[in-house]
Design a protein around this motif. Structure first.
Motif, PDB file in Angstrom:
ATOM      1  N   GLY A  13       0.838  -1.186   0.000  1.00 14.65           N
ATOM      2  CA  GLY A  13       0.000   0.000   0.000  1.00 14.65           C
ATOM      3  C   GLY A  13       0.875   1.238   0.000  1.00 14.65           C
ATOM      4  N   ALA A  14       0.699   2.098   1.000  1.00 12.97           N
ATOM      5  CA  ALA A  14       1.479   3.336   1.063  1.00 12.97           C
ATOM      6  C   ALA A  14       2.821   3.106   1.749  1.00 12.97           C
ATOM      7  N   LEU A  15       2.955   1.968   2.395  1.00  8.76           N
ATOM      8  CA  LEU A  15       4.167   1.690   3.174  1.00  8.76           C
ATOM      9  C   LEU A  15       5.263   1.126   2.279  1.00  8.76           C
ATOM     10  N   GLN A  16       6.438   1.780   2.344  1.00  2.92           N
ATOM     11  CA  GLN A  16       7.540   1.269   1.536  1.00  2.92           C
ATOM     12  C   GLN A  16       8.313   0.226   2.334  1.00  2.92           C
ATOM     13  N   ALA A  17       8.601  -0.919   1.717  1.00  2.00           N
ATOM     14  CA  ALA A  17       9.322  -1.975   2.421  1.00  2.00           C
ATOM     15  C   ALA A  17      10.756  -2.101   1.933  1.00  2.00           C
ATOM     16  N   VAL A  18      10.955  -1.864   0.632  1.00  2.00           N
ATOM     17  CA  VAL A  18      12.301  -1.946   0.070  1.00  2.00           C
ATOM     18  C   VAL A  18      12.554  -0.655  -0.685  1.00  2.00           C
ATOM     19  N   ALA A  19      13.702  -0.019  -0.393  1.00  2.69           N
ATOM     20  CA  ALA A  19      13.982   1.281  -0.994  1.00  2.69           C
ATOM     21  C   ALA A  19      15.207   1.208  -1.887  1.00  2.69           C
ATOM     22  N   ASP A  20      14.974   1.285  -3.174  1.00  2.00           N
ATOM     23  CA  ASP A  20      16.019   1.490  -4.158  1.00  2.00           C
ATOM     24  C   ASP A  20      17.213   0.539  -3.990  1.00  2.00           C
ATOM     25  N   VAL A  21      16.940  -0.739  -4.027  1.00  2.00           N
ATOM     26  CA  VAL A  21      18.014  -1.721  -3.874  1.00  2.00           C
ATOM     27  C   VAL A  21      18.538  -2.128  -5.248  1.00  2.00           C
ATOM     28  N   SER A  22      19.843  -2.059  -5.417  1.00  2.00           N
ATOM     29  CA  SER A  22      20.484  -2.595  -6.620  1.00  2.00           C
ATOM     30  C   SER A  22      21.549  -3.585  -6.176  1.00  2.00           C
ATOM     31  N   LEU A  23      21.556  -4.743  -6.817  1.00  2.00           N
ATOM     32  CA  LEU A  23      22.365  -5.835  -6.280  1.00  2.00           C
ATOM     33  C   LEU A  23      22.517  -6.881  -7.365  1.00  2.00           C
ATOM     34  N   THR A  24      23.727  -7.395  -7.555  1.00  2.00           N
ATOM     35  CA  THR A  24      23.900  -8.488  -8.506  1.00  2.00           C
ATOM     36  C   THR A  24      24.257  -9.756  -7.751  1.00  2.00           C
ATOM     37  N   ILE A  25      23.417 -10.760  -7.898  1.00  2.59           N
ATOM     38  CA  ILE A  25      23.601 -12.007  -7.157  1.00  2.59           C
ATOM     39  C   ILE A  25      24.278 -13.024  -8.066  1.00  2.59           C
ATOM     40  N   GLN A  26      25.397 -13.564  -7.585  1.00  4.83           N
ATOM     41  CA  GLN A  26      26.196 -14.470  -8.411  1.00  4.83           C
ATOM     42  C   GLN A  26      25.533 -15.817  -8.600  1.00  4.83           C
TER      43      GLN A  26
END
Lengths: 257, 301
Positions: A13-26
């Motif tokens: 909804g209005a609640l943010q849980a993850v903010a702008d994550v960038s990640l490369t998983i091997q």
């Protein structure tokens, strides 16, 4: 299979849980997501197989690539994505109306894919062996999956996920409901799974992360309204021995909150 | 200190004793009803009772075959009408409407729930009157049929089955649905292959609860299915009597030999009671057989 997460934001909804994550998983490695409760690590995990959006009001923006395919491109089908990415949950959840063998084959049955008798038998044996459960259950494949012990049930759930031959296996605190012996069995299994699978595991247990993970991502949130961001990401040794960020150091030393 | 402890023990005993007395009080009338029905109903429980109707009978003799058939036909059709609607609504409310963000769907779900609550509260005679009015307006005031009775009973049955069905479906753990979805299954497949099998025993008892609720219903059938002394296998036309209506009519319209009418009424009541018990037994058996079958099938593979 490499997982490339770019600028991922997830909301309830209005609640943010993850903010702008960038990640490369091997690929062919175990990556652990660690962080305090509510930092968005489970949500991030559930964005990798588009399970986040089954919650009413949930929203995701950003890009998750498996190799080169973006799971969130407009024409991507979330149901098809989930068939390619296996998931194991916090509490063992074998289907109570199905036998051990039927549980392993549940993915095919639920997707409406038919297997021949030999294919079924091979899949059951292969998946249960891969989950280190075959020798314990091979004589009672027809008995209910819920009759097994908690640790066995969780390995059955891993077998169920592996049966569909996913490239990626997501595990959301898979040992938090298990006793130490069962936890040991699953950790041992992780060491074997990483040879052929890309494994992402959410864990609250730092020593577990240290034991099983090749890479570790530490997430944190500045306040409940902001959503979790990625603080630091690196190899297990680097993260536990020489963390670059003081927040990471505080967390692994037990000074947080 | 000691006398407080003693007082507590006494209070506890008195309280427990009171609760046991309540339990006994609750079953005394039940046992009495079953006993009276058994002893008075067994008198006319002969072959004639199960093979004859009341056509042309004015005194002793005759039977309730027409009422037994009527009950079976009306109850079966009411169930066939009510159960798909009830379970469909329950599934929609628990599986789809519960996880929507659309305000329109939410409002619709609220309305549906509200209407079902109201429907559950309406007296059965009102359901009968409603059907009577519908028939009077469409087919004429004199029309009677078993099917009309079945529709009236279905109106009573839908809220009962829907509510208990919804409760049963809501109890299926969300983790199982998530597990299904995470395997790449579409939602309908998860409902069909995970939710429904998991809820099956509960759904069977919801169905049974519904049948038990309507099988003894009298008032609506009096209005729209009517009385008859004759056999009628045709649901779509003609008066059709059911066991409860038969009991009522035997008791209400006694002939010269009142004893014979009373005896038939009690026997019909006994058959009805036995039917309900049989139904419960059958459902238990079905569930058990299903489990065994599954195991046998597994063992063969």
């Amino acid at each position: 299979m490499t997982i490339k997460i770019e600028n991922l934001n997830a909301y309830y909804g209005a609640l943010q849980a993850v903010a702008d994550v960038s990640l490369t998983i091997q690929e062919c490695a175990v990556t652990a997501l660690i962080g305090a409760s509510g930092c968005g690590k489970s949500t991030l995990l559930r964005c990798i197989n588009r399970m986040h959006e089954i919650i009413p009001g949930a929203l995701v923006s950003g890009v998750v690539r498996l190799n080169e395919t973006n799971l969130y491109e407009p024409q991507a089908d979330p149901v098809a994505v989930r068939a390619r990415v296996g998931m194991v949950f916090q509490r063992p959840n074998p289907f109570p109306t199905m036998s051990i063998a039927e549980n392993v084959l549940a993915g095919f049955r639920l997707r409406g894919e038919r297997l021949s008798k030999t294919e079924s038998q091979e899949t059951v044996e292969h998946a249960l062996s891969a989950a280190n459960l075959w020798s314990e259950v091979k004589d009672r494949l027809k008995s209910p999956g819920t009759g097994l012990s908690g640790g066995q049930q969780q390995r059955l759930c891993i077998a169920r996920a592996l049966a569909s031959r996913p490239d990626v296996l997501l595990m959301d605190e898979p040992c938090s409901a298990l006793d130490p012996a069962s936890t040991g069995a699953i950790e041992e299994l992780l060491g074997e799974l990483r040879l052929a699978h890309t494994v992402v595991i959410v864990t609250h247990n730092l020593s577990q992360a240290m034991r099983v993970a090749d890479q570790v991502a530490f997430m944190a949130t500045t306040s409940a309204a902001n959503g979790g961001h990625l603080v630091e990401y690196g190899s297990s040794t680097q993260m536990f021995d020489h963390p670059a960020q003081s927040a990471t150091q505080d967390y692994i030393a037990g000074r947080f909150g | 200190m000691l006398h407080i402890a003693k007082r507590r023990t006494v209070a506890d005993r008195v309280f427990t004793g009171g609760l046991i007395a309540c339990g006994v009080l609750a079953i005394v009338p039940l046992i009495s009803v079953v006993w009276t029905t058994l002893s008075r109903g067994s008198e006319r429980l002969d072959i004639d009772f199960f093979t004859q109707s009341m056509r042309g009978i004015t005194g002793a003799g005759g039977g309730a075959l027409h009422a037994i058939m009527g009950t079976l036909l009306i109850t079966a059709s009411a169930t066939l009408i009510a159960v798909p609607i009830a379970f469909g609504t329950a599934l929609w409310l628990t599986e789809y409407a519960a996880s929507t963000t659309s305000p329109a769907v939410k409002a619709l779900a609220r309305t549906v729930r509200g209407v079902i609550d109201v429907l559950a509260g309406i007296p059965s005679i009102v359901a009968g009157l409603f059907m009577y009015a519908v028939i009077a307006l469409t087919l004429g005031p004199g029309y009677r049929s078993g099917f009309a009775g079945a529709v009236a009973l279905a109106l009573i049955m839908i809220p009962v089955v829907e509510r208990s069905g919804e409760e049963v479906l809501a109890r299926v753990p969300a983790e199982l649905k998530e597990a299904g979805l995470a395997l790449g299954a579409p939602q309908w497949s998860v409902i069909l292959r995970v939710v429904l099998p998991t809820a099956l025993p509960g759904l069977v008892s919801a169905l049974l609860l519904g049948i038990s609720r309507i099988i003894g219903e009298t008032a609506p059938l009096l209005l729209v299915a009517g009385f008859t002394d004759s056999m009628n296998y045709n649901l779509s036309a003609g008066r059709m009597i059911s066991l409860p209506v038969y009991v009522y009519s035997q008791w209400q319209n006694k002939g010269v030999d009142a004893q014979a009418y009373d005896a038939r009424a009690w026997s019909a009541a006994l058959v009805l009671l036995a039917g309900v018990l049989l139904l419960h037994g059958l459902a238990g058996l079905v569930i058990r057989l299903q489990r065994q079958n599954r195991q046998v099938r597994r063992a063969r593979r």
